[in-house]
Write a protein that holds these residues in place. Structure first.
Motif, mmCIF file in Angstrom:
data_model
loop_
_atom_site.group_PDB
_atom_site.id
_atom_site.type_symbol
_atom_site.label_atom_id
_atom_site.label_comp_id
_atom_site.label_asym_id
_atom_site.label_seq_id
_atom_site.Cartn_x
_atom_site.Cartn_y
_atom_site.Cartn_z
ATOM 1 N N LEU A 26 0.617 -1.053 -0.020
ATOM 2 C CA LEU A 26 0.183 0.059 0.364
ATOM 3 C C LEU A 26 0.562 1.154 -0.201
ATOM 4 O O LEU A 26 0.602 1.848 -0.913
ATOM 5 N N LEU A 27 2.060 1.458 0.733
ATOM 6 C CA LEU A 27 3.053 2.364 0.458
ATOM 7 C C LEU A 27 3.538 2.299 -0.832
ATOM 8 O O LEU A 27 3.519 3.871 -1.249
ATOM 9 N N ARG A 28 3.481 1.709 -0.990
ATOM 10 C CA ARG A 28 4.755 1.752 -2.764
ATOM 11 C C ARG A 28 3.345 2.160 -3.517
ATOM 12 O O ARG A 28 4.279 3.076 -4.732
ATOM 13 N N LEU A 29 2.450 1.567 -3.420
ATOM 14 C CA LEU A 29 1.185 1.920 -3.896
ATOM 15 C C LEU A 29 0.976 3.937 -4.231
ATOM 16 O O LEU A 29 0.677 3.976 -4.960
ATOM 17 N N ILE A 30 0.910 4.397 -2.510
ATOM 18 C CA ILE A 30 0.887 6.006 -2.530
ATOM 19 C C ILE A 30 1.508 6.578 -3.012
ATOM 20 O O ILE A 30 1.599 7.827 -4.088
ATOM 21 N N PHE A 31 3.220 6.230 -2.949
ATOM 22 C CA PHE A 31 4.328 6.771 -3.741
ATOM 23 C C PHE A 31 3.918 6.832 -5.374
ATOM 24 O O PHE A 31 4.320 7.662 -5.714
ATOM 25 N N VAL A 32 3.839 5.400 -5.837
ATOM 26 C CA VAL A 32 3.717 5.411 -7.256
ATOM 27 C C VAL A 32 2.511 6.086 -8.150
ATOM 28 O O VAL A 32 2.735 6.862 -8.865
ATOM 29 N N SER A 33 0.905 6.269 -7.453
ATOM 30 C CA SER A 33 0.306 7.295 -7.492
ATOM 31 C C SER A 33 0.733 8.026 -7.528
ATOM 32 O O SER A 33 0.234 9.176 -7.952
ATOM 33 N N CYS A 34 1.471 8.760 -6.590
ATOM 34 C CA CYS A 34 1.462 10.241 -6.539
ATOM 35 C C CYS A 34 2.770 11.065 -7.069
ATOM 36 O O CYS A 34 3.200 11.700 -6.207
ATOM 37 N N HIS A 35 3.062 10.422 -7.794
ATOM 38 C CA HIS A 35 5.146 9.838 -8.659
ATOM 39 C C HIS A 35 5.007 11.244 -9.309
ATOM 40 O O HIS A 35 4.240 11.807 -9.809
ATOM 41 N N PRO A 36 6.324 12.701 -9.241
ATOM 42 C CA PRO A 36 6.276 13.747 -9.077
ATOM 43 C C PRO A 36 6.337 13.737 -10.732
ATOM 44 O O PRO A 36 6.590 14.913 -11.784
ATOM 45 N N VAL A 37 6.448 12.104 -11.777
ATOM 46 C CA VAL A 37 6.250 12.422 -13.555
ATOM 47 C C VAL A 37 5.292 12.925 -13.733
ATOM 48 O O VAL A 37 5.245 13.793 -14.622
ATOM 49 N N LEU A 38 4.176 13.258 -12.778
ATOM 50 C CA LEU A 38 2.876 13.032 -13.464
ATOM 51 C C LEU A 38 2.754 14.733 -13.167
ATOM 52 O O LEU A 38 2.978 14.957 -11.712
ATOM 53 N N GLY A 39 1.579 15.176 -13.896
ATOM 54 C CA GLY A 39 0.955 16.243 -13.445
ATOM 55 C C GLY A 39 0.296 16.160 -12.060
ATOM 56 O O GLY A 39 -0.364 15.567 -11.930
ATOM 57 N N ALA A 40 0.612 17.534 -11.761
ATOM 58 C CA ALA A 40 -0.459 17.735 -10.587
ATOM 59 C C ALA A 40 -2.115 16.783 -11.019
ATOM 60 O O ALA A 40 -2.514 16.161 -9.801
ATOM 61 N N GLU A 41 -2.757 17.873 -11.521
ATOM 62 C CA GLU A 41 -3.627 16.545 -12.103
ATOM 63 C C GLU A 41 -4.430 15.550 -12.076
ATOM 64 O O GLU A 41 -4.587 15.144 -11.493
ATOM 65 N N TYR A 68 -3.022 17.018 -0.283
ATOM 66 C CA TYR A 68 -3.683 18.447 0.244
ATOM 67 C C TYR A 68 -4.268 19.033 -0.324
ATOM 68 O O TYR A 68 -5.305 19.358 -0.079
ATOM 69 N N LEU A 69 -4.023 18.859 -1.781
ATOM 70 C CA LEU A 69 -4.853 19.104 -2.925
ATOM 71 C C LEU A 69 -6.519 18.716 -2.840
ATOM 72 O O LEU A 69 -7.634 19.322 -3.084
ATOM 73 N N ILE A 70 -6.472 17.208 -2.690
ATOM 74 C CA ILE A 70 -7.778 17.161 -2.744
ATOM 75 C C ILE A 70 -8.767 17.254 -1.957
ATOM 76 O O ILE A 70 -9.708 18.043 -1.689
ATOM 77 N N PHE A 71 -7.804 17.625 -0.303
ATOM 78 C CA PHE A 71 -8.480 18.124 1.466
ATOM 79 C C PHE A 71 -9.525 19.517 1.226
ATOM 80 O O PHE A 71 -9.997 19.710 0.512
ATOM 81 N N ASN A 72 -8.441 20.172 -0.046
ATOM 82 C CA ASN A 72 -8.415 21.637 0.244
ATOM 83 C C ASN A 72 -9.877 22.031 -1.246
ATOM 84 O O ASN A 72 -10.369 22.815 -0.971
ATOM 85 N N GLU A 73 -9.160 20.592 -1.628
ATOM 86 C CA GLU A 73 -10.582 20.984 -3.031
ATOM 87 C C GLU A 73 -11.764 21.017 -2.738
ATOM 88 O O GLU A 73 -13.415 21.042 -2.838
ATOM 89 N N GLY A 74 -12.399 20.418 -1.317
ATOM 90 C CA GLY A 74 -13.364 20.286 -0.429
ATOM 91 C C GLY A 74 -13.256 20.841 0.427
ATOM 92 O O GLY A 74 -14.553 21.478 0.610
ATOM 93 N N TYR A 75 -12.497 21.679 0.941
ATOM 94 C CA TYR A 75 -12.361 22.494 2.486
ATOM 95 C C TYR A 75 -13.166 23.792 1.100
ATOM 96 O O TYR A 75 -13.843 25.209 2.022
ATOM 97 N N SER A 76 -12.557 23.758 0.291
ATOM 98 C CA SER A 76 -13.068 25.966 -0.173
ATOM 99 C C SER A 76 -12.952 25.380 -1.743
ATOM 100 O O SER A 76 -11.718 25.509 -2.615
ATOM 101 N N ALA A 77 -13.746 24.842 -2.417
ATOM 102 C CA ALA A 77 -13.886 24.290 -3.878
ATOM 103 C C ALA A 77 -13.728 25.736 -4.179
ATOM 104 O O ALA A 77 -13.848 27.074 -4.278
ATOM 105 N N THR A 78 -13.357 25.430 -5.852
ATOM 106 C CA THR A 78 -12.457 26.423 -6.614
ATOM 107 C C THR A 78 -13.612 26.590 -7.540
ATOM 108 O O THR A 78 -13.015 27.991 -8.627
#
Length: 440
Positions: free
Chosen positions: A122-137, A204-214
């Protein structure tokens, strides 16, 4: 059991266990995209079989076992294909294939893996899914898909984006991970800090979009807050010695405690000073304090030169200052301003400076804050940032410069894409109602 009840049980099990299921399968096949496909196959199998066979006692374990069996079937099929190809090659190539793939039985043993092994996956999956080779979106979309178990349609609704756009982001993200041959692993120590920062940014991007919808008609999207908080809680369990993880957990817990008080009966935003603090969730605040205390203990115990508080620990400390104040007047704005000054040293961004200006305005008067805000007006990154004129308007209002404040409120309203926020800003720009005794 009714079909609707079975469907609900499947959806509940999937939402709770999907990240572990995908991670467990990815630990076998070493490919995030393929792992998600095999996990989805298990979900389909549950929808087909559970209505006739009944919901199993442990739905998550059933889904995991089914997904891993499909992974093993896939590996066996690949083994047979490779063996047939190997027959066309020379003996050395055949030996190499045999050495690589004759351990099919070992994969079956993975089904019996213990919790520690699944946690590692699971920890490996978290790091791979959020890899900086991908754009933020792309990172956000992929994380919600493979870690949160959200459907493409759910992610599209959450971010007010067309479903095909989200689908393309997810497909491209998986293809990028495969094309770049991103290994399914926790990054080595030399890369870990940077990669962890990428993971925390996504959550935090996920949380923030819920906390203050853009954008859109709603000020809050609580489901996204809950998802971001759920994922950072999982990460905290998996990385108990990382201060910044617990800093982010503390920040989310404390900010999340205010959700019920952040909107009025009609869904309109309510600013922090105007919130009914009796509606703040005290249990979440205490959990946030505990997480912050743990982060601070880890920092004190650290013997490395970089053991100073990071940006999430500092932001959590700021949130804690607000949470400790039972009334707005009791808020320690001096400490908040000092914490923002430390944060500005780590993150010298215009947004951090804008927040520091607000804190200084509260502790030293609006003129002190306005001086910083006026300097920020020339920053290219702030040209279309609606909160800059919104803050400037508030400070001008407090200085009695009403006409200038009105123009800034109107500019802020024109820049925001959120309907609820726009309405509040336009209300503030409007002249006082003479019938209520206000000055024109």
């Amino acid at each position: 059991m009714q079909a609707a009840d079975v469907t609900e049980a499947v959806e509940r099990a999937w939402r709770a266990e999907s990240a572990r299921i995908v991670a467990g399968v990815a630990g076998v096949v070493r490919d995030v995209g393929l792992a998600e496909e095999l996990a989805a196959d298990a979900l389909v199998a549950a929808l087909e079989q559970w209505p006739a066979e009944g919901v199993p006692d442990n739905p998550g374990a059933w889904l995991m076992l089914t997904a891993r069996r499909r992974a093993i079937d896939r590996i066996r099929r690949d083994v047979r294909l490779r063996e047939r190809v190997a027959q066309l090659g020379h003996e050395a190539h055949q030996r190499q294939q045999s050495a690589t793939f004759d351990g099919t039985a070992d994969y079956e043993a993975v089904i019996e893996a213990d919790d520690d092994a699944l946690n590692d996956d699971l920890l490996r999956l978290i790091f791979v899914s959020c890899h900086p080779v991908l754009g933020a979106e792309a990172r956000v979309a992929l994380a919600l898909r493979v870690l949160g178990g959200l459907s493409t349609a759910e992610i599209a609704r959450a971010f007010l984006a067309p479903e095909p756009t989200i689908a393309q982001r997810i497909v491209r993200a998986k293809r990028t991970l495969a094309d770049k041959r991103i290994p399914f692993e926790v990054p080595p120590p030399a890369q870990r800090a940077a990669r962890l920062a990428s993971v925390l940014e996504v959550l935090y991007l996920i949380f923030n979009e819920g906390y203050s919808a853009t954008a859109g008609d709603d000020w809050l999207r609580p489901a996204l807050c809950e998802e971001g908080l759920r994922l950072v809680r999982i990460l905290a369990d998996l990385t108990p010695t990382e201060p910044e993880v617990f800093g982010l957990l503390a920040l989310m817990e404390i900010q999340g405690s205010r959700l019920a008080a952040r909107v009025g009966s009609a869904g309109e935003p309510i600013a922090l000073p105007d919130q009914d603090r009796t509606r703040w969730d005290q249990a979440m605040i205490h959990q946030g304090f505990a997480a912050l205390l743990h982060a601070e203990r880890l920092l004190r115990a650290g013997d490395q030169p970089g053991s100073a508080a990071g940006p999430y620990v500092l932001q959590a400390a700021i949130a804690a200052c607000h949470a400790r104040a039972s009334t707005p007047e009791e808020t320690d704005w001096g400490r908040i301003a000092a914490l923002y000054a430390r944060l500005a040293e780590l993150m010298p961004t215009p947004v951090v400076e804008l927040n520091r200006a607000v804190a200084l305005a509260r502790s030293q008067g609006p003129a002190a804050g306005l001086e910083i805000v006026d300097r920020l007006a020339g920053e290219p990154a702030m040209r279309d940032y609606h909160l800059l004129p919104a803050v400037r308007a508030d400070l001008l209002d407090r200085l009695g410069r009403r006409d200038e404040a009105r123009a800034e409120y109107e500019r802020a309203a024109a820049l925001t894409a959120n309907a609820r926020e726009r309405s509040v800003l336009l209300d503030r720009a409007a002249p006082p109602d003479p019938a209520e005794g206000g000055a024109p």
